[in-house]
Design a protein around this motif. Sequence first.
Motif, mmCIF file in Angstrom:
data_model
loop_
_atom_site.group_PDB
_atom_site.id
_atom_site.type_symbol
_atom_site.label_atom_id
_atom_site.label_comp_id
_atom_site.label_asym_id
_atom_site.label_seq_id
_atom_site.Cartn_x
_atom_site.Cartn_y
_atom_site.Cartn_z
ATOM 1 N N THR A 7 -2.037 16.395 -14.137
ATOM 2 C CA THR A 7 -1.908 16.298 -12.682
ATOM 3 C C THR A 7 -3.088 15.549 -12.093
ATOM 4 O O THR A 7 -2.936 14.710 -11.194
ATOM 5 N N ARG A 8 -4.274 15.833 -12.609
ATOM 6 C CA ARG A 8 -5.468 15.129 -12.134
ATOM 7 C C ARG A 8 -5.421 13.654 -12.528
ATOM 8 O O ARG A 8 -5.821 12.778 -11.748
ATOM 9 N N THR A 9 -4.904 13.371 -13.719
ATOM 10 C CA THR A 9 -4.776 11.977 -14.145
ATOM 11 C C THR A 9 -3.880 11.200 -13.188
ATOM 12 O O THR A 9 -4.187 10.058 -12.814
ATOM 13 N N ALA A 10 -2.776 11.793 -12.779
ATOM 14 C CA ALA A 10 -1.870 11.128 -11.835
ATOM 15 C C ALA A 10 -2.589 10.824 -10.527
ATOM 16 O O ALA A 10 -2.454 9.732 -9.959
ATOM 17 N N LEU A 11 -3.383 11.791 -10.039
ATOM 18 C CA LEU A 11 -4.159 11.576 -8.816
ATOM 19 C C LEU A 11 -5.152 10.442 -9.005
ATOM 20 O O LEU A 11 -5.280 9.553 -8.145
ATOM 21 N N GLU A 12 -5.868 10.435 -10.110
ATOM 22 C CA GLU A 12 -6.883 9.413 -10.340
ATOM 23 C C GLU A 12 -6.259 8.016 -10.452
ATOM 24 O O GLU A 12 -6.809 7.034 -9.931
ATOM 25 N N GLU A 13 -5.110 7.924 -11.097
ATOM 26 C CA GLU A 13 -4.442 6.624 -11.198
ATOM 27 C C GLU A 13 -3.999 6.131 -9.827
ATOM 28 O O GLU A 13 -4.107 4.934 -9.508
ATOM 29 N N PHE B 265 0.821 -1.216 0.000
ATOM 30 C CA PHE B 265 0.000 0.000 0.000
ATOM 31 C C PHE B 265 0.852 1.262 0.000
ATOM 32 O O PHE B 265 0.646 2.178 -0.813
ATOM 33 N N ALA B 266 1.804 1.361 0.925
ATOM 34 C CA ALA B 266 2.606 2.583 1.025
ATOM 35 C C ALA B 266 3.427 2.817 -0.241
ATOM 36 O O ALA B 266 3.629 3.969 -0.663
ATOM 37 N N THR B 267 3.876 1.739 -0.874
ATOM 38 C CA THR B 267 4.618 1.873 -2.130
ATOM 39 C C THR B 267 3.724 2.425 -3.224
ATOM 40 O O THR B 267 4.114 3.334 -3.977
ATOM 41 N N ARG B 268 2.501 1.892 -3.317
ATOM 42 C CA ARG B 268 1.559 2.408 -4.320
ATOM 43 C C ARG B 268 1.218 3.876 -4.067
ATOM 44 O O ARG B 268 1.080 4.673 -5.005
ATOM 45 N N ALA B 269 1.064 4.236 -2.807
ATOM 46 C CA ALA B 269 0.715 5.621 -2.474
ATOM 47 C C ALA B 269 1.783 6.603 -2.960
ATOM 48 O O ALA B 269 1.473 7.745 -3.326
ATOM 49 N N ILE B 270 3.010 6.163 -2.981
ATOM 50 C CA ILE B 270 4.118 7.047 -3.373
ATOM 51 C C ILE B 270 4.410 6.977 -4.874
ATOM 52 O O ILE B 270 4.834 7.976 -5.474
ATOM 53 N N HIS B 271 4.115 5.836 -5.509
ATOM 54 C CA HIS B 271 4.558 5.650 -6.890
ATOM 55 C C HIS B 271 3.454 5.494 -7.922
ATOM 56 O O HIS B 271 3.688 5.800 -9.100
ATOM 57 N N ALA B 272 2.275 5.025 -7.562
ATOM 58 C CA ALA B 272 1.236 4.766 -8.565
ATOM 59 C C ALA B 272 0.836 6.044 -9.287
ATOM 60 O O ALA B 272 0.480 7.044 -8.660
ATOM 61 N N ALA C 183 -5.408 2.788 -7.730
ATOM 62 C CA ALA C 183 -4.477 1.773 -7.235
ATOM 63 C C ALA C 183 -4.663 1.527 -5.744
ATOM 64 O O ALA C 183 -4.601 0.385 -5.273
ATOM 65 N N LEU C 184 -4.911 2.583 -4.973
ATOM 66 C CA LEU C 184 -5.046 2.430 -3.528
ATOM 67 C C LEU C 184 -6.342 1.730 -3.143
ATOM 68 O O LEU C 184 -6.379 0.990 -2.160
ATOM 69 N N GLU C 185 -7.407 1.947 -3.904
ATOM 70 C CA GLU C 185 -8.685 1.288 -3.601
ATOM 71 C C GLU C 185 -8.838 -0.045 -4.323
ATOM 72 O O GLU C 185 -9.833 -0.743 -4.123
#
Length: 379
Positions: free
Chosen positions: A54-60, A5-12, A64-66
């Motif tokens: 920037t919004r696309t990065a947030l959405e991706e 999870f923490a890895t995805r939060a930083i890199h996804a 990934a987190l959910e």
Amino acid sequence: MTDGFATRAIHAGQDADPTTGSVIVPIHATSTYAQDGVGGMRSGYEYSRTGNPTRTALEECLAALEGGRHARAFASGMAATDAVLRATLRPGDHLIIPDDAYGGTFRLIDKVLSGWGVEYTPVPVSDVDAARAAIRANTKLIWIETPTNPLLNIGDIAALAQLAHDTGTKLVVDNTFASPYLQQPLELGAAVVVHSTTKYLGGHSDVVGGAVVTSDDELAQQVAFLQNSAGAVPGPFDAWLTLRGLKTLAVRMDRHSANAERVVAALQNHPKVARVLYPGLEEHPGHDVAVKQMRSFGGMVSFIHADGEQAALDVCARTRLFTLAESLGGVESLIEHPGRMTHASTAGSMLQVPSDLVRLSVGIEDAGDLVEDLLSALD
């Protein structure tokens, strides 16, 4: 290998910028994009209401987190809520909501959607049989929060998801209080997850936003259409702030939860506290379900003051570190009186909250300082 999870939060969704090598996603502060001929989008973007990098990065990252295939970011949690309701409901349709739902959600359904012919039935979020009994031929959605705001009741996501599947409805889970770090509704069978990203996901009380996450391709297209057509989108700086907050979500939620447990332990033994509402307590009626579906129990705590409404108001006015304010989920601790503040819209309805209720959003300060502050305010 699947990243944690923490890895995805930083890199996804957050690869280094291909032009500059920036390790942080840039703020793409632009409203429009140059095109290589009519209809020739060189980057896949044409106008920032429709899409922004920037919004696309947030959405991706949110997807990934959910654990979902699709995520859409909105300008607020209520905009996200509205998009899901409008994507799934038509005049004459019916939905089920918690009988202690967030005041803003109740207001939208009761004051806006009901005017368009949408019907609703409040039921206890913890009672699957009551939800089953409330299902009608025209029921399209079961909408829950778990934990609920502000009474911290727990809904059994897997059981309600099975009910939705059996009855041809969809289960929507507002996962704001838990965050995807503590709870994964899609994995448990929910069709949709909604967030006020203003809260734990942003985490610093400096940005307002919302999100919808789903693996339902058709519903995702409908939500995306509404996102673009209605235009309630976050600006690039808002998306960037939320993305920055996500990077520390795991460590913050661990601290929020640990601090909340210390606060709960102190409140339980205080003569001015009639009852503490926290799913981490073994005597909480939803404790066993919470243990089953949550990593830990979060940073939200509510309690009933033994001396009534005025005493509850007095406590809210006397704290030093707990700031009297609406909202929740930031690094700083907040205190509020739901009946007069966040849930005032439920007054006079069957969703009205107790007048002697105090809600705490326990921050990440030193736990001992927070306990001392509350005990001083109670005394």
